[in-house]
Design a protein around this motif. Structure first.
Motif, short mmCIF file in Angstrom:
data_model
loop_
_atom_site.label_atom_id
_atom_site.label_comp_id
_atom_site.label_asym_id
_atom_site.label_seq_id
_atom_site.Cartn_x
_atom_site.Cartn_y
_atom_site.Cartn_z
N CYS A 282 -20.09 -40.82 -28.10
CA CYS A 282 -20.30 -42.16 -28.65
C CYS A 282 -18.97 -42.92 -28.74
N PHE A 283 -17.94 -42.23 -29.16
CA PHE A 283 -16.62 -42.86 -29.24
C PHE A 283 -16.14 -43.29 -27.86
N LEU A 284 -16.28 -42.41 -26.88
CA LEU A 284 -15.75 -42.69 -25.54
C LEU A 284 -16.48 -43.85 -24.87
N PHE A 285 -17.81 -43.83 -24.90
CA PHE A 285 -18.59 -44.83 -24.18
C PHE A 285 -18.69 -46.17 -24.90
N VAL A 286 -18.48 -46.17 -26.22
CA VAL A 286 -18.64 -47.41 -26.98
C VAL A 286 -17.31 -47.98 -27.45
N TYR A 287 -16.38 -47.13 -27.90
CA TYR A 287 -15.18 -47.63 -28.56
C TYR A 287 -13.86 -47.39 -27.83
N TYR A 288 -13.81 -46.43 -26.94
CA TYR A 288 -12.54 -46.10 -26.30
C TYR A 288 -11.92 -47.30 -25.59
N LEU A 289 -12.70 -48.01 -24.78
CA LEU A 289 -12.15 -49.13 -24.02
C LEU A 289 -11.86 -50.35 -24.89
N ARG A 290 -12.43 -50.38 -26.10
CA ARG A 290 -12.05 -51.44 -27.02
C ARG A 290 -10.59 -51.28 -27.42
N GLY A 291 -10.11 -50.06 -27.36
CA GLY A 291 -8.70 -49.79 -27.68
C GLY A 291 -7.75 -50.36 -26.65
N TYR A 292 -8.27 -50.77 -25.50
CA TYR A 292 -7.46 -51.45 -24.49
C TYR A 292 -7.39 -52.95 -24.80
N ASP A 293 -8.32 -53.43 -25.61
CA ASP A 293 -8.48 -54.86 -25.85
C ASP A 293 -8.07 -55.21 -27.27
N ILE A 294 -8.94 -54.94 -28.24
CA ILE A 294 -8.60 -55.24 -29.64
C ILE A 294 -7.77 -54.08 -30.19
N VAL A 295 -6.54 -54.00 -29.75
CA VAL A 295 -5.71 -52.82 -29.96
C VAL A 295 -5.40 -52.57 -31.42
N ARG A 296 -4.86 -53.57 -32.09
CA ARG A 296 -4.44 -53.35 -33.48
C ARG A 296 -5.63 -52.99 -34.37
N GLN A 297 -6.73 -53.70 -34.19
CA GLN A 297 -7.89 -53.41 -35.03
C GLN A 297 -8.49 -52.06 -34.70
N SER A 298 -8.47 -51.66 -33.44
CA SER A 298 -8.98 -50.34 -33.07
C SER A 298 -8.17 -49.23 -33.73
N MET A 299 -6.86 -49.43 -33.80
CA MET A 299 -6.00 -48.46 -34.48
C MET A 299 -6.33 -48.40 -35.96
N ALA A 300 -6.52 -49.57 -36.56
CA ALA A 300 -6.85 -49.63 -37.99
C ALA A 300 -8.23 -49.03 -38.27
N MET A 301 -9.20 -49.28 -37.38
CA MET A 301 -10.54 -48.73 -37.54
C MET A 301 -10.50 -47.21 -37.54
N ALA A 302 -9.76 -46.64 -36.59
CA ALA A 302 -9.65 -45.18 -36.51
C ALA A 302 -8.99 -44.62 -37.76
N ALA A 303 -7.98 -45.33 -38.24
CA ALA A 303 -7.28 -44.88 -39.45
C ALA A 303 -8.21 -44.85 -40.66
N LEU A 304 -9.08 -45.86 -40.77
CA LEU A 304 -10.01 -45.91 -41.91
C LEU A 304 -11.09 -44.83 -41.81
N LEU A 305 -11.50 -44.49 -40.59
CA LEU A 305 -12.43 -43.37 -40.43
C LEU A 305 -11.82 -42.10 -41.02
N TYR A 306 -10.54 -41.90 -40.74
CA TYR A 306 -9.84 -40.72 -41.25
C TYR A 306 -9.61 -40.84 -42.75
N MET A 307 -9.34 -42.05 -43.23
CA MET A 307 -9.08 -42.27 -44.65
C MET A 307 -10.24 -41.81 -45.52
N VAL A 308 -11.46 -42.12 -45.10
CA VAL A 308 -12.63 -41.74 -45.89
C VAL A 308 -12.78 -40.21 -45.94
N THR A 309 -12.44 -39.52 -44.85
CA THR A 309 -12.51 -38.05 -44.86
C THR A 309 -11.53 -37.47 -45.87
N LEU A 310 -10.39 -38.12 -46.04
CA LEU A 310 -9.41 -37.67 -47.03
C LEU A 310 -9.93 -37.86 -48.45
N ILE A 311 -10.66 -38.95 -48.66
CA ILE A 311 -11.27 -39.18 -49.97
C ILE A 311 -12.30 -38.08 -50.25
#
Length: 369
Positions: A132-161
Protein backbone atom coordinates in the motif's frame (compact mmCIF):
# COMPACT_ATOMS: atom_id res chain seq x y z
CA UNK A 1 8.92 -0.55 -15.57
CA UNK A 2 11.72 0.42 -13.17
CA UNK A 3 9.12 1.39 -10.56
CA UNK A 4 7.29 -1.95 -10.69
CA UNK A 5 10.51 -3.98 -10.67
CA UNK A 6 11.69 -2.04 -7.63
CA UNK A 7 8.35 -2.43 -5.85
CA UNK A 8 8.17 -6.20 -6.27
CA UNK A 9 11.84 -6.64 -5.37
CA UNK A 10 11.22 -4.72 -2.13
CA UNK A 11 8.06 -6.72 -1.41
CA UNK A 12 10.04 -9.95 -1.71
CA UNK A 13 12.77 -8.62 0.60
CA UNK A 14 10.24 -7.35 3.17
CA UNK A 15 8.37 -10.67 3.13
CA UNK A 16 11.66 -12.51 3.73
CA UNK A 17 12.49 -10.12 6.58
CA UNK A 18 9.11 -10.79 8.18
CA UNK A 19 9.63 -14.55 8.10
CA UNK A 20 13.32 -14.87 9.01
CA UNK A 21 14.15 -15.41 12.69
CA UNK A 22 17.73 -14.13 12.68
CA UNK A 23 17.52 -10.43 13.63
CA UNK A 24 20.75 -9.52 11.86
CA UNK A 25 19.53 -10.98 8.57
CA UNK A 26 16.13 -9.33 9.09
CA UNK A 27 17.60 -5.85 9.53
CA UNK A 28 19.97 -6.44 6.62
CA UNK A 29 17.02 -7.26 4.35
CA UNK A 30 15.15 -4.16 5.51
CA UNK A 31 18.25 -2.02 5.04
CA UNK A 32 18.66 -3.31 1.47
CA UNK A 33 14.98 -2.49 0.85
CA UNK A 34 15.46 1.04 2.15
CA UNK A 35 18.64 1.47 0.11
CA UNK A 36 16.93 0.20 -3.04
CA UNK A 37 13.96 2.57 -2.74
CA UNK A 38 16.19 5.51 -1.82
CA UNK A 39 18.65 4.64 -4.57
CA UNK A 40 15.98 4.67 -7.28
CA UNK A 41 14.79 8.05 -6.00
CA UNK A 42 18.38 9.29 -5.91
CA UNK A 43 19.33 8.44 -9.50
CA UNK A 44 16.21 9.93 -11.09
CA UNK A 45 16.41 12.93 -13.39
CA UNK A 46 15.67 16.38 -11.96
CA UNK A 47 12.65 16.57 -14.27
CA UNK A 48 10.83 13.96 -12.17
CA UNK A 49 8.72 15.46 -9.38
CA UNK A 50 6.92 18.78 -9.66
CA UNK A 51 8.39 20.09 -6.38
CA UNK A 52 11.92 19.69 -7.72
CA UNK A 53 11.70 22.87 -9.80
CA UNK A 54 9.37 24.51 -7.27
CA UNK A 55 11.88 24.59 -4.41
CA UNK A 56 14.35 21.68 -4.30
CA UNK A 57 16.61 22.88 -7.11
CA UNK A 58 16.50 26.57 -6.05
CA UNK A 59 17.31 25.71 -2.42
CA UNK A 60 20.09 23.35 -3.44
CA UNK A 61 21.60 25.95 -5.76
CA UNK A 62 21.59 28.52 -2.96
CA UNK A 63 23.14 26.00 -0.54
CA UNK A 64 25.98 25.40 -3.01
CA UNK A 65 26.71 29.12 -3.16
CA UNK A 66 27.25 29.53 0.59
CA UNK A 67 30.17 28.28 2.68
CA UNK A 68 28.63 29.51 5.94
CA UNK A 69 25.53 27.71 7.13
CA UNK A 70 24.41 30.83 9.03
CA UNK A 71 24.61 33.00 5.92
CA UNK A 72 22.69 30.30 4.05
CA UNK A 73 19.92 30.22 6.65
CA UNK A 74 19.71 34.02 6.53
CA UNK A 75 18.94 34.00 2.81
CA UNK A 76 15.49 35.44 2.08
CA UNK A 77 14.42 32.50 -0.11
CA UNK A 78 15.70 29.92 2.37
CA UNK A 79 13.80 31.55 5.24
CA UNK A 80 10.52 30.85 3.42
CA UNK A 81 10.92 27.12 4.12
CA UNK A 82 11.06 25.03 7.28
CA UNK A 83 14.51 24.99 8.86
CA UNK A 84 14.57 21.21 9.13
CA UNK A 85 14.32 20.74 5.39
CA UNK A 86 16.70 23.59 4.57
CA UNK A 87 19.32 22.03 6.87
CA UNK A 88 18.94 18.68 5.10
CA UNK A 89 19.41 20.47 1.79
CA UNK A 90 22.56 22.18 3.07
CA UNK A 91 23.95 18.88 4.37
CA UNK A 92 23.32 17.19 1.00
CA UNK A 93 25.02 20.08 -0.81
CA UNK A 94 28.18 19.47 1.25
CA UNK A 95 28.22 15.78 0.26
CA UNK A 96 27.48 15.87 -3.46
CA UNK A 97 25.02 16.98 -6.12
CA UNK A 98 21.23 17.21 -5.93
CA UNK A 99 20.86 13.44 -6.35
CA UNK A 100 22.26 13.06 -2.84
CA UNK A 101 19.38 15.22 -1.63
CA UNK A 102 16.88 13.02 -3.48
CA UNK A 103 18.41 9.96 -1.80
CA UNK A 104 18.31 11.46 1.71
CA UNK A 105 14.73 12.70 1.27
CA UNK A 106 13.46 9.26 0.32
CA UNK A 107 15.58 7.48 2.94
CA UNK A 108 13.89 9.54 5.67
CA UNK A 109 10.42 8.76 4.30
CA UNK A 110 11.09 5.02 3.97
CA UNK A 111 12.83 4.75 7.35
CA UNK A 112 9.97 6.25 9.36
CA UNK A 113 7.33 4.37 7.34
CA UNK A 114 9.09 1.02 7.76
CA UNK A 115 9.36 1.64 11.51
CA UNK A 116 5.59 2.19 11.69
CA UNK A 117 4.81 -0.82 9.48
CA UNK A 118 6.99 -3.05 11.59
CA UNK A 119 5.29 -1.80 14.77
CA UNK A 120 1.84 -2.87 13.51
CA UNK A 121 2.97 -6.20 12.01
CA UNK A 122 1.01 -8.33 14.51
CA UNK A 123 -2.22 -6.70 13.34
CA UNK A 124 -1.53 -6.06 9.66
CA UNK A 125 0.43 -7.99 7.05
CA UNK A 126 3.87 -6.41 6.62
CA UNK A 127 3.92 -7.24 2.92
CA UNK A 128 0.45 -5.81 2.24
CA UNK A 129 1.11 -2.64 4.27
CA UNK A 130 4.36 -2.15 2.37
CA UNK A 131 2.52 -2.70 -0.92
CA UNK A 132 0.00 0.00 0.00
CA UNK A 133 2.83 2.38 0.82
CA UNK A 134 4.70 1.64 -2.42
CA UNK A 135 1.77 1.86 -4.83
CA UNK A 136 -0.02 4.79 -3.17
CA UNK A 137 2.53 6.93 -1.31
CA UNK A 138 6.07 6.19 -2.48
CA UNK A 139 5.92 8.36 -5.61
CA UNK A 140 4.31 11.17 -3.65
CA UNK A 141 7.71 11.41 -1.98
CA UNK A 142 9.09 12.55 -5.34
CA UNK A 143 6.53 15.37 -5.45
CA UNK A 144 5.23 16.65 -2.10
CA UNK A 145 8.60 15.93 -0.53
CA UNK A 146 8.54 17.87 2.72
CA UNK A 147 5.03 16.82 3.63
CA UNK A 148 5.75 13.18 2.76
CA UNK A 149 8.70 13.26 5.16
CA UNK A 150 6.53 14.81 7.86
CA UNK A 151 3.72 12.29 7.24
CA UNK A 152 6.11 9.37 7.69
CA UNK A 153 7.50 10.93 10.85
CA UNK A 154 4.02 11.26 12.37
CA UNK A 155 3.23 7.62 11.56
CA UNK A 156 6.28 6.71 13.63
CA UNK A 157 5.43 9.28 16.32
CA UNK A 158 2.13 7.57 17.15
CA UNK A 159 3.89 4.20 17.54
CA UNK A 160 6.18 5.81 20.12
CA UNK A 161 3.15 7.06 22.03
CA UNK A 162 1.75 3.50 22.00
CA UNK A 163 5.05 2.28 23.46
CA UNK A 164 4.79 5.07 26.09
CA UNK A 165 8.05 6.64 24.87
CA UNK A 166 6.59 10.09 25.24
CA UNK A 167 9.84 12.06 25.17
CA UNK A 168 10.86 10.38 21.92
CA UNK A 169 7.39 11.03 20.51
CA UNK A 170 7.68 14.75 21.32
CA UNK A 171 11.08 14.83 19.62
CA UNK A 172 9.70 13.21 16.44
CA UNK A 173 6.73 15.60 16.49
CA UNK A 174 9.13 18.55 16.59
CA UNK A 175 11.19 17.07 13.75
CA UNK A 176 8.01 16.61 11.68
CA UNK A 177 7.04 20.27 12.18
CA UNK A 178 10.56 21.34 11.22
CA UNK A 179 10.09 19.42 7.97
CA UNK A 180 6.62 20.78 7.18
CA UNK A 181 4.55 23.19 9.28
CA UNK A 182 1.31 21.32 8.58
CA UNK A 183 2.67 18.49 10.76
CA UNK A 184 1.39 20.47 13.74
CA UNK A 185 -1.77 18.37 13.21
CA UNK A 186 0.22 15.59 14.85
CA UNK A 187 -0.69 17.16 18.19
CA UNK A 188 -4.34 16.59 17.35
CA UNK A 189 -3.60 13.04 16.22
CA UNK A 190 -1.90 12.37 19.57
CA UNK A 191 -4.97 13.76 21.35
CA UNK A 192 -7.25 11.43 19.37
CA UNK A 193 -4.98 8.51 20.23
CA UNK A 194 -5.26 9.24 23.95
CA UNK A 195 -9.06 9.36 23.62
CA UNK A 196 -9.01 6.03 21.76
CA UNK A 197 -6.74 4.54 24.42
CA UNK A 198 -8.92 5.72 27.30
CA UNK A 199 -11.61 3.78 29.11
CA UNK A 200 -14.22 6.43 28.34
CA UNK A 201 -16.33 4.37 25.97
CA UNK A 202 -18.97 7.08 25.64
CA UNK A 203 -16.37 9.68 24.68
CA UNK A 204 -15.06 7.39 21.92
CA UNK A 205 -18.51 6.85 20.46
CA UNK A 206 -19.54 10.50 20.77
CA UNK A 207 -16.38 11.55 18.92
CA UNK A 208 -17.28 9.20 16.07
CA UNK A 209 -20.74 10.82 15.92
CA UNK A 210 -19.22 14.33 15.93
CA UNK A 211 -16.79 13.51 13.11
CA UNK A 212 -19.59 11.83 11.13
CA UNK A 213 -21.76 14.93 11.51
CA UNK A 214 -18.82 17.01 10.29
CA UNK A 215 -18.54 14.79 7.21
CA UNK A 216 -22.24 15.20 6.44
CA UNK A 217 -22.14 18.96 7.04
CA UNK A 218 -19.14 19.51 4.78
CA UNK A 219 -20.51 17.27 2.04
CA UNK A 220 -23.83 19.11 1.88
CA UNK A 221 -22.86 22.69 2.74
CA UNK A 222 -19.27 23.14 1.60
CA UNK A 223 -20.05 26.23 -0.52
CA UNK A 224 -21.65 28.03 2.43
CA UNK A 225 -18.77 27.00 4.69
CA UNK A 226 -16.18 28.42 2.30
CA UNK A 227 -18.17 31.66 1.98
CA UNK A 228 -18.40 32.01 5.77
CA UNK A 229 -14.68 31.40 6.16
CA UNK A 230 -14.00 34.05 3.54
CA UNK A 231 -16.08 36.52 5.58
CA UNK A 232 -14.12 35.75 8.75
CA UNK A 233 -10.74 35.51 6.97
CA UNK A 234 -10.71 37.86 3.96
CA UNK A 235 -8.79 36.38 1.06
CA UNK A 236 -9.45 32.79 2.19
CA UNK A 237 -10.88 31.78 -1.18
CA UNK A 238 -7.89 33.14 -3.08
CA UNK A 239 -5.41 31.34 -0.87
CA UNK A 240 -7.00 27.98 -0.25
CA UNK A 241 -9.20 27.18 -3.21
CA UNK A 242 -8.16 25.74 -6.53
CA UNK A 243 -10.76 27.99 -8.15
CA UNK A 244 -12.23 31.29 -6.92
CA UNK A 245 -15.65 30.00 -7.91
CA UNK A 246 -17.60 28.10 -5.27
CA UNK A 247 -17.94 25.07 -7.50
CA UNK A 248 -15.64 22.15 -8.13
CA UNK A 249 -12.52 23.34 -9.96
CA UNK A 250 -13.44 21.04 -12.86
CA UNK A 251 -15.52 17.98 -13.66
CA UNK A 252 -12.32 15.99 -13.44
CA UNK A 253 -11.66 17.33 -9.95
CA UNK A 254 -15.25 16.54 -8.94
CA UNK A 255 -15.07 12.91 -10.07
CA UNK A 256 -11.61 12.44 -8.58
CA UNK A 257 -12.86 13.66 -5.21
CA UNK A 258 -15.87 11.35 -5.38
CA UNK A 259 -13.52 8.52 -6.33
CA UNK A 260 -11.49 9.17 -3.16
CA UNK A 261 -14.72 9.49 -1.17
CA UNK A 262 -15.79 6.00 -2.24
CA UNK A 263 -12.39 4.55 -1.38
CA UNK A 264 -12.52 6.21 2.04
CA UNK A 265 -15.94 4.68 2.63
CA UNK A 266 -14.55 1.27 1.71
CA UNK A 267 -11.74 1.74 4.24
CA UNK A 268 -14.29 2.45 6.96
CA UNK A 269 -16.34 -0.58 5.90
CA UNK A 270 -13.22 -2.70 6.32
CA UNK A 271 -12.74 -1.27 9.79
CA UNK A 272 -16.33 -1.82 10.84
CA UNK A 273 -16.58 -5.39 9.58
CA UNK A 274 -13.10 -6.75 10.18
CA UNK A 275 -10.61 -4.80 12.23
CA UNK A 276 -12.64 -4.70 15.44
CA UNK A 277 -12.33 -8.50 15.57
CA UNK A 278 -8.60 -8.61 14.90
CA UNK A 279 -6.95 -5.67 16.68
CA UNK A 280 -6.98 -4.04 20.11
CA UNK A 281 -10.03 -1.90 20.69
CA UNK A 282 -8.03 1.33 21.09
CA UNK A 283 -6.31 0.79 17.74
CA UNK A 284 -9.70 0.18 16.17
CA UNK A 285 -11.03 3.51 17.40
CA UNK A 286 -7.86 5.40 16.48
CA UNK A 287 -7.78 3.99 12.95
CA UNK A 288 -11.48 4.75 12.63
CA UNK A 289 -10.89 8.38 13.62
CA UNK A 290 -8.13 8.64 11.02
CA UNK A 291 -10.28 7.21 8.23
CA UNK A 292 -13.22 9.46 9.10
CA UNK A 293 -10.92 12.47 8.91
CA UNK A 294 -9.58 11.15 5.60
CA UNK A 295 -13.15 11.17 4.30
CA UNK A 296 -13.43 14.87 5.14
CA UNK A 297 -10.23 15.44 3.19
CA UNK A 298 -11.63 13.53 0.23
CA UNK A 299 -14.81 15.62 0.29
CA UNK A 300 -12.98 18.95 0.09
CA UNK A 301 -10.17 17.65 -2.10
CA UNK A 302 -11.69 18.92 -5.34
CA UNK A 303 -12.11 22.44 -3.96
CA UNK A 304 -9.48 23.17 -1.35
CA UNK A 305 -5.81 22.56 -2.13
CA UNK A 306 -3.85 23.40 1.01
CA UNK A 307 -6.80 22.57 3.24
CA UNK A 308 -7.01 19.11 1.70
CA UNK A 309 -3.31 18.42 2.23
CA UNK A 310 -3.75 18.67 5.99
CA UNK A 311 -5.95 15.57 5.76
CA UNK A 312 -3.20 13.58 4.05
CA UNK A 313 -1.79 12.89 7.52
CA UNK A 314 -4.74 10.79 8.74
CA UNK A 315 -5.22 9.39 5.21
CA UNK A 316 -1.76 7.79 5.45
CA UNK A 317 -3.20 5.29 7.94
CA UNK A 318 -4.95 3.63 5.03
CA UNK A 319 -1.78 1.52 4.62
CA UNK A 320 -2.81 -0.25 7.84
CA UNK A 321 -6.52 -0.38 7.06
CA UNK A 322 -6.72 -1.45 3.43
CA UNK A 323 -4.75 -4.73 3.91
CA UNK A 324 -7.36 -5.97 6.38
CA UNK A 325 -9.95 -6.02 3.64
CA UNK A 326 -8.50 -9.40 2.64
CA UNK A 327 -10.09 -10.75 5.82
CA UNK A 328 -13.52 -9.79 4.52
CA UNK A 329 -13.45 -12.91 2.34
CA UNK A 330 -12.24 -15.63 4.69
CA UNK A 331 -9.23 -16.71 6.72
CA UNK A 332 -8.61 -19.98 4.87
CA UNK A 333 -5.57 -20.21 2.59
CA UNK A 334 -7.34 -20.22 -0.77
CA UNK A 335 -9.61 -17.30 0.05
CA UNK A 336 -6.73 -15.30 1.51
CA UNK A 337 -4.78 -15.85 -1.73
CA UNK A 338 -7.73 -14.62 -3.78
CA UNK A 339 -8.06 -11.61 -1.49
CA UNK A 340 -4.38 -10.74 -1.90
CA UNK A 341 -4.60 -11.04 -5.68
CA UNK A 342 -7.62 -8.72 -5.71
CA UNK A 343 -5.84 -6.22 -3.47
CA UNK A 344 -2.70 -6.18 -5.61
CA UNK A 345 -4.88 -5.74 -8.71
CA UNK A 346 -6.60 -2.78 -7.06
CA UNK A 347 -3.28 -1.21 -6.04
CA UNK A 348 -1.88 -1.67 -9.53
CA UNK A 349 -4.96 -0.06 -11.03
CA UNK A 350 -4.71 2.88 -8.62
CA UNK A 351 -0.98 3.33 -9.32
CA UNK A 352 -1.50 3.14 -13.09
CA UNK A 353 -4.47 5.50 -13.06
CA UNK A 354 -2.95 8.15 -10.75
CA UNK A 355 0.75 8.09 -11.59
CA UNK A 356 0.83 6.83 -15.19
CA UNK A 357 -2.37 8.04 -16.88
CA UNK A 358 -2.80 11.24 -14.85
CA UNK A 359 0.93 11.59 -14.13
CA UNK A 360 0.24 13.10 -10.72
CA UNK A 361 3.32 14.92 -9.46
CA UNK A 362 5.06 14.53 -12.84
CA UNK A 363 6.76 11.29 -11.80
CA UNK A 364 6.20 9.18 -14.93
CA UNK A 365 8.02 7.93 -16.94
CA UNK A 366 11.17 7.23 -14.94
CA UNK A 367 14.30 8.81 -16.40
CA UNK A 368 17.77 8.51 -14.92
CA UNK A 369 19.61 11.75 -14.22
Amino acid sequence: MIYLLTFFAVLILVDMADKVEDKKIRWLLLFVSLALLSGVAGVRATSIGSDVDAYQKPLFKIAKEYTSIFDYLSNRTVRRFEIGYTLITYLASRIGDIHVLFFINEAIIVFFTFKAIWHYRQYVSVQLSTACFLFVYYLRGYDIVRQSMAMAALLYMVTLIEEKKYLNAVLIQIIAILLHKSAVVGIGMAFLYFIADSYLERVKKYLIIIISIAIYTISTNYRQIFLKLNDVFPGFLNKYLVSKKLFWASKEGFYESKFMYIFSAIFILALALVMKKHINIYKYYFFLYMMLLAMIGALIGGQGHYAYRVFLFPEAYSIFVFPNMCKLISNDGKSQFIGRVMMYAGLLFYWYFVFVLKNQGEVYPFVMG
